[in-house]
Design a protein around this motif. Structure first.
Motif, PDB file in Angstrom:
ATOM      1  N   SER A  77       0.862  -1.180   0.000  1.00  0.00           N
ATOM      2  CA  SER A  77       0.000   0.000   0.000  1.00  0.00           C
ATOM      3  C   SER A  77       0.902   1.234   0.000  1.00  0.00           C
ATOM      4  CB  SER A  77      -0.894  -0.027   1.236  1.00  0.00           C
ATOM      5  OG  SER A  77      -1.763   1.066   1.227  1.00  0.00           O
ATOM      6  N   ALA A  78       0.794   2.041  -1.052  1.00  0.00           N
ATOM      7  CA  ALA A  78       1.660   3.216  -1.193  1.00  0.00           C
ATOM      8  C   ALA A  78       0.859   4.480  -0.935  1.00  0.00           C
ATOM      9  CB  ALA A  78       2.267   3.249  -2.590  1.00  0.00           C
ATOM     10  N   LYS A  79       1.489   5.427  -0.267  1.00  0.00           N
ATOM     11  CA  LYS A  79       0.843   6.711   0.043  1.00  0.00           C
ATOM     12  C   LYS A  79       1.055   7.668  -1.122  1.00  0.00           C
ATOM     13  CE  LYS A  79       0.823  10.447   3.286  1.00  0.00           C
ATOM     14  NZ  LYS A  79       0.441  10.779   4.551  1.00  0.00           N
ATOM     15  N   VAL A  80      -0.030   8.321  -1.551  1.00  0.00           N
ATOM     16  CA  VAL A  80       0.073   9.295  -2.634  1.00  0.00           C
ATOM     17  C   VAL A  80       0.730  10.555  -2.087  1.00  0.00           C
ATOM     18  CG1 VAL A  80      -1.225  10.699  -4.277  1.00  0.00           C
ATOM     19  CG2 VAL A  80      -1.961   8.366  -3.802  1.00  0.00           C
ATOM     20  N   LEU A  81       1.866  10.942  -2.700  1.00  0.00           N
ATOM     21  CA  LEU A  81       2.616  12.110  -2.248  1.00  0.00           C
ATOM     22  C   LEU A  81       2.269  13.357  -3.059  1.00  0.00           C
ATOM     23  CD1 LEU A  81       6.098  10.399  -1.765  1.00  0.00           C
ATOM     24  CD2 LEU A  81       4.343  10.832  -0.027  1.00  0.00           C
ATOM     25  N   ALA A  82       2.179  13.216  -4.374  1.00  0.00           N
ATOM     26  CA  ALA A  82       1.884  14.376  -5.218  1.00  0.00           C
ATOM     27  C   ALA A  82       1.496  13.914  -6.606  1.00  0.00           C
ATOM     28  CB  ALA A  82       3.099  15.290  -5.302  1.00  0.00           C
ATOM     29  N   GLU A  83       0.778  14.756  -7.315  1.00  0.00           N
ATOM     30  CA  GLU A  83       0.443  14.475  -8.714  1.00  0.00           C
ATOM     31  C   GLU A  83       1.510  15.111  -9.589  1.00  0.00           C
ATOM     32  OE1 GLU A  83      -3.333  14.666 -11.753  1.00  0.00           O
ATOM     33  OE2 GLU A  83      -3.632  14.998  -9.622  1.00  0.00           O
ATOM     34  N   ALA A  99       6.949   1.963   2.445  1.00  0.00           N
ATOM     35  CA  ALA A  99       8.052   1.424   3.241  1.00  0.00           C
ATOM     36  C   ALA A  99       7.748  -0.029   3.541  1.00  0.00           C
ATOM     37  CB  ALA A  99       8.213   2.206   4.526  1.00  0.00           C
ATOM     38  N   THR A 100       8.756  -0.873   3.334  1.00  0.00           N
ATOM     39  CA  THR A 100       8.640  -2.279   3.708  1.00  0.00           C
ATOM     40  C   THR A 100       9.798  -2.580   4.654  1.00  0.00           C
ATOM     41  OG1 THR A 100       9.828  -2.827   1.680  1.00  0.00           O
ATOM     42  CG2 THR A 100       7.447  -3.068   1.619  1.00  0.00           C
ATOM     43  N   PRO A 101       9.528  -2.458   5.963  1.00  0.00           N
ATOM     44  CA  PRO A 101      10.615  -2.671   6.929  1.00  0.00           C
ATOM     45  C   PRO A 101      11.257  -4.035   6.733  1.00  0.00           C
ATOM     46  CG  PRO A 101       8.654  -1.839   7.997  1.00  0.00           C
ATOM     47  CD  PRO A 101       8.278  -2.153   6.593  1.00  0.00           C
ATOM     48  N   PRO A 102      12.526  -4.137   6.924  1.00  0.00           N
ATOM     49  CA  PRO A 102      13.485  -3.169   7.458  1.00  0.00           C
ATOM     50  C   PRO A 102      14.082  -2.256   6.392  1.00  0.00           C
ATOM     51  CG  PRO A 102      14.582  -5.263   7.174  1.00  0.00           C
ATOM     52  CD  PRO A 102      13.156  -5.458   6.733  1.00  0.00           C
ATOM     53  N   ILE A 124      -0.008  -0.959  -5.005  1.00  0.00           N
ATOM     54  CA  ILE A 124       0.954  -1.162  -6.094  1.00  0.00           C
ATOM     55  C   ILE A 124       1.627  -2.515  -5.882  1.00  0.00           C
ATOM     56  CG2 ILE A 124       1.386   1.315  -6.405  1.00  0.00           C
ATOM     57  CD1 ILE A 124       4.122   0.859  -5.035  1.00  0.00           C
ATOM     58  N   TRP A 125       2.250  -3.017  -6.944  1.00  0.00           N
ATOM     59  CA  TRP A 125       3.009  -4.267  -6.878  1.00  0.00           C
ATOM     60  C   TRP A 125       4.488  -3.930  -6.991  1.00  0.00           C
ATOM     61  CZ3 TRP A 125       1.003  -9.254  -6.333  1.00  0.00           C
ATOM     62  CH2 TRP A 125      -0.393  -9.325  -6.336  1.00  0.00           C
ATOM     63  N   VAL A 126       5.296  -4.635  -6.214  1.00  0.00           N
ATOM     64  CA  VAL A 126       6.743  -4.419  -6.262  1.00  0.00           C
ATOM     65  C   VAL A 126       7.458  -5.752  -6.447  1.00  0.00           C
ATOM     66  CG1 VAL A 126       6.718  -2.298  -4.892  1.00  0.00           C
ATOM     67  CG2 VAL A 126       6.933  -4.494  -3.735  1.00  0.00           C
ATOM     68  N   ASP A 130      12.129  -4.236  -4.550  1.00  0.00           N
ATOM     69  CA  ASP A 130      11.220  -3.189  -4.067  1.00  0.00           C
ATOM     70  C   ASP A 130      10.994  -2.095  -5.109  1.00  0.00           C
ATOM     71  OD1 ASP A 130       9.534  -2.870  -1.956  1.00  0.00           O
ATOM     72  OD2 ASP A 130      10.823  -1.489  -0.870  1.00  0.00           O
ATOM     73  N   ARG A 131      11.023  -2.482  -6.387  1.00  0.00           N
ATOM     74  CA  ARG A 131      10.722  -1.548  -7.467  1.00  0.00           C
ATOM     75  C   ARG A 131       9.295  -1.782  -7.944  1.00  0.00           C
ATOM     76  NH1 ARG A 131      16.004  -3.332 -10.625  1.00  0.00           N
ATOM     77  NH2 ARG A 131      14.650  -5.130 -10.673  1.00  0.00           N
ATOM     78  N   PRO A 132       8.564  -0.722  -8.312  1.00  0.00           N
ATOM     79  CA  PRO A 132       7.194  -0.913  -8.808  1.00  0.00           C
ATOM     80  C   PRO A 132       7.185  -1.678 -10.130  1.00  0.00           C
ATOM     81  CG  PRO A 132       7.610   1.400  -8.292  1.00  0.00           C
ATOM     82  CD  PRO A 132       8.913   0.684  -8.201  1.00  0.00           C
ATOM     83  N   VAL A 133       6.275  -2.628 -10.229  1.00  0.00           N
ATOM     84  CA  VAL A 133       6.118  -3.435 -11.437  1.00  0.00           C
ATOM     85  C   VAL A 133       4.621  -3.590 -11.713  1.00  0.00           C
ATOM     86  CG1 VAL A 133       8.283  -4.721 -11.247  1.00  0.00           C
ATOM     87  CG2 VAL A 133       6.251  -5.542 -10.044  1.00  0.00           C
ATOM     88  N   PRO A 134       4.259  -3.972 -12.934  1.00  0.00           N
ATOM     89  CA  PRO A 134       2.835  -4.226 -13.209  1.00  0.00           C
ATOM     90  C   PRO A 134       2.335  -5.408 -12.367  1.00  0.00           C
ATOM     91  CG  PRO A 134       4.095  -4.068 -15.243  1.00  0.00           C
ATOM     92  CD  PRO A 134       5.085  -4.101 -14.120  1.00  0.00           C
TER      93      PRO A 134
END
Length: 196
Positions: A77-83, A99-102, A124-126, A130-134
């Motif tokens: 779950s990613a937080k929307v920071l800006a458009e 963030a995915t601890p650690p 989103i999927w990573v 930890d990179r965004p992917v489809p």
């Protein structure tokens, strides 16, 4: 007075319609259609088997990819920071953070459909880095790809076989007409003497 017995059944009539037999008026070109029909039937069986083999191979390959993607990718779950301003009317770009601890917090720009209302968070999927992917593909997408591949083999082969058969029939018909014209040129003058 009744009608005489019918010679042969439906299968016998069909066989006579397809196979030229011992007709004294038969030409060599008359053998083309039954032989071509036999070749087309054999080719159709080969095409059916080939399309099944191709679709099964594509299905295995895509299912292996689906399984690998489901193992490698996971949702966060990613937080929307800006458009992010953009020119596209179909998608809009937004910067998200997660963030995915650690691991330390990360951010990236992703695209979402223009009509999608933006909440505070987006799924989103990573990948393992930890990179965004489809999102990973589904089994139904793999099945659809296999069906498309099999149908493509069937359609393409059918068009090729039909085109070859049509071209061959045209050529044989042209040869047959030329032979009839040659025969008539030879026989016609003799017939003119018998006309009143």
């Amino acid at each position: 007075m009744g009608a005489g017995p019918v010679s042969g059944g439906v299968l016998a009539r069909m066989r006579r319609a397809v196979w030229p037999g011992a007709n004294p008026l038969r030409r060599r070109t008359d053998w083309f259609e039954p032989i071509a029909l036999l070749v087309i039937l054999v080719a159709a069986v080969v095409v059916l088997i080939s399309s099944f083999v191709v679709s099964q191979a594509v299905l295995r390959d895509h299912l292996a990819r689906v399984n690998a993607e489901h193992i490698d990718r996971h949702p966060v779950s990613a937080k929307v920071l800006a458009e992010v301003p953009g020119e596209s009317a179909v998608v809009r770009s937004v910067r998200v953070g997660w963030a995915t601890p650690p691991d330390p917090p990360r951010s990236a720009v992703i695209e979402v459909p223009t009509g999608t209302p933006l909440a505070d968070t987006v799924p989103i999927w990573v990948d393992p880095q930890d990179r965004p992917v489809p999102p990973p593909r589904t089994r139904s997408e793999a099945t659809q790809a296999a069906g498309t591949a099999g149908a493509g083999v069937l359609l393409g082969s059918g068009l090729v076989l039909g085109g070859m058969f049509g071209a061959a029939r045209w050529y044989v018909g042209k040869r047959r007409l030329a032979a009839w014209e040659a025969d008539w040129a030879r026989v016609g003058p003799r017939w003119r003497h018998h006309l009143p």
